[in-house]
Every structure is written in C-alpha cells, then in structure tokens.
Design an enzyme around this catalytic site. Structure first.
Site, PDB file in Angstrom:
ATOM      1  CD  GLU A   1       8.238  -7.476  21.969  1.00 49.89           C
ATOM      2  OE1 GLU A   1       7.417  -6.760  22.443  1.00 49.89           O
ATOM      3  OE2 GLU A   1       8.433  -8.464  22.556  1.00 49.89           O
TER       4      GLU A   1
ATOM      5  CG  ASN B   1       6.451  -2.655   1.076  1.00 52.96           C
ATOM      6  OD1 ASN B   1       6.576  -3.770   0.659  1.00 52.96           O
ATOM      7  ND2 ASN B   1       5.406  -1.724   0.951  1.00 52.96           N
TER       8      ASN B   1
ATOM      9  CG  HIS C   1       3.277   7.170  -2.768  1.00 60.57           C
ATOM     10  ND1 HIS C   1       4.595   6.651  -2.634  1.00 60.57           N
ATOM     11  CD2 HIS C   1       3.456   7.903  -3.924  1.00 60.57           C
ATOM     12  CE1 HIS C   1       5.325   7.277  -3.593  1.00 60.57           C
ATOM     13  NE2 HIS C   1       4.691   8.111  -4.216  1.00 60.57           N
TER      14      HIS C   1
ATOM     15  CE  LYS D   1       1.996   2.936   2.490  1.00 64.91           C
ATOM     16  NZ  LYS D   1       2.483   3.641   1.662  1.00 64.91           N
TER      17      LYS D   1
ATOM     18  CG  HIS E   1       3.393   7.113   4.426  1.00 67.36           C
ATOM     19  ND1 HIS E   1       4.417   6.253   3.643  1.00 67.36           N
ATOM     20  CD2 HIS E   1       4.016   7.692   5.811  1.00 67.36           C
ATOM     21  CE1 HIS E   1       5.557   6.342   4.541  1.00 67.36           C
ATOM     22  NE2 HIS E   1       5.560   7.042   5.716  1.00 67.36           N
TER      23      HIS E   1
ATOM     24  CE1 TYR F   1       5.682   0.666   2.608  1.00 69.56           C
ATOM     25  CE2 TYR F   1       7.997   1.337   2.759  1.00 69.56           C
ATOM     26  CZ  TYR F   1       6.804   1.428   2.233  1.00 69.56           C
ATOM     27  OH  TYR F   1       6.714   1.471   0.590  1.00 69.56           O
TER      28      TYR F   1
ATOM     29  CE  LYS G   1       4.560   6.503  -7.337  1.00 69.47           C
ATOM     30  NZ  LYS G   1       4.586   4.982  -6.633  1.00 69.47           N
ATOM     31  CG  ASP G   2       6.590  10.777  -5.509  1.00 68.28           C
ATOM     32  OD1 ASP G   2       5.503  10.150  -5.646  1.00 68.28           O
ATOM     33  OD2 ASP G   2       7.624  10.464  -5.056  1.00 68.28           O
TER      34      ASP G   2
END
Length: 182
Positions: free
Chosen positions: A28, A48, A61, A70, A117, A130, A168-169
């Site tokens: 689970e 996602n 991010h 998340k 994250h 996530y 972007k990173d």
C-alpha cells in the site's frame, strides 16, 4: 507503514510494508486517513510521473504561491532525492535533507510545502511518481540553484561527470537571491 523524520523533522520518510512471494509483491503506497493522522492534513490534487536518464538533475523547484507538498516515490531505477527548507521562520531554513529512493527499497518521501525539491538520477533510467498537494502554477514556479555553496548539497554526482541540467535549472537563483517563504 513506518514513518521516520529525517534531519528536518518536517520531511518524513515512509516505508511501506511489502508482502512478497514467488509471484511478486504487494504494498500500500498511500492511505489518506493514515497520512493525515501521521503526517499532515493534506489533500492531494495532482499526480506527476517523470522519466529521466543517468546523470540528469532536476531541481530544485518550488512554487512561491500555491506551494506544493510532494509525496515522492521511485517506481523504476534510483535517484538521490533532496528537499531544501525555504521557510524563513524555520530553524532549518536553508538546510537540506536527502535520501536515496529506489524501486527496490520502495521508500516514499514527504516533502512539505515551503521546500524546494529536486533529484539526481543514479541508475541508467529512473521513473519518479509524486503526488502534489496543490496544482502546478508555472507563473509561481521558482528554481533554487542546485549547487548553491550556501546550501552545500552533497550530491552524489558520478565521478568525472557533470549533471545534465535544463536551462531553467542552470539559471536557478542562490538562496540569498531567491524568493522564500515567511
């Protein structure tokens, strides 16, 4: 489910009970009532799924408005997953916590709202799933520089390589320059 706080007590490692036999396994991975009782009164609104190759680093991010908590797990491969506390009011502000998540260890990481994250792929490929506690809002997305010396994340970068980053990173901001949470 076993719940363990990392170096920042707000970041929780979840270890599901896995039932294995000759046919495979069952576990689970999420149960709302147990999550709300043991971690936080959060409702998840978005799931996602990403796939990345070895050496790719995604992050760090966060969303300055509509912050996303998340719940992160790896369903294929292995990543080094990192959360950085961006809550100015926190005694852990600017501190990071990291954990290797793999499809074999089946660990799940809770990254609360107010944290940046990211993850670095250790295996040939990795698929990360996530759950998010708020919707993606690109106009509010921010990026903390993955290698900011003031945060000093000890990424397990493969020897003789540099991480593969998105534009972007590459353009992430230092902790000193970044928008943070109160």
């Amino acid at each position: 489910m076993k719940y363990t706080s990392l170096s920042n007590p707000d970041i929780i490692l979840m270890e599901p009970q896995v039932f294995s036999d000759h046919r495979g396994f069952f576990m689970e991975t999420f149960r709302e009532d147990a999550f709300q009782k043991n971690i936080a009164p959060v409702c998840f609104v978005q799931d996602n799924h990403s796939k990345s190759s070895r050496g790719i680093l995604r992050g760090l991010h966060y969303q300055i408005e509509h912050p996303q908590g998340k719940l992160v797990r790896v369903v294929s491969g292995a990543v080094f997953d990192v959360a950085v506390d961006l809550r100015k009011s926190s005694p852990f502000f600017g501190k990071w916590a990291g954990m290797t998540l793999t499809s074999k260890n089946k660990k799940i990481l809770w990254v609360p709202p107010g944290f940046a994250h990211g993850f670095y792929v250790l295996s040939m490929d990795a698929e990360v799933i996530y759950k998010c506690a708020d919707y993606y809002a690109p106009e509010h997305e921010r990026t903390l520089l993955w290698n900011d010396p003031s945060v000093a994340i000890d990424w397990p970068i493969l020897p003789g390589t540099s991480p593969i980053l998105s534009e972007k990173d590459v353009c992430g901001l230092s902790l000193e320059s970044a928008e943070v949470f109160q």
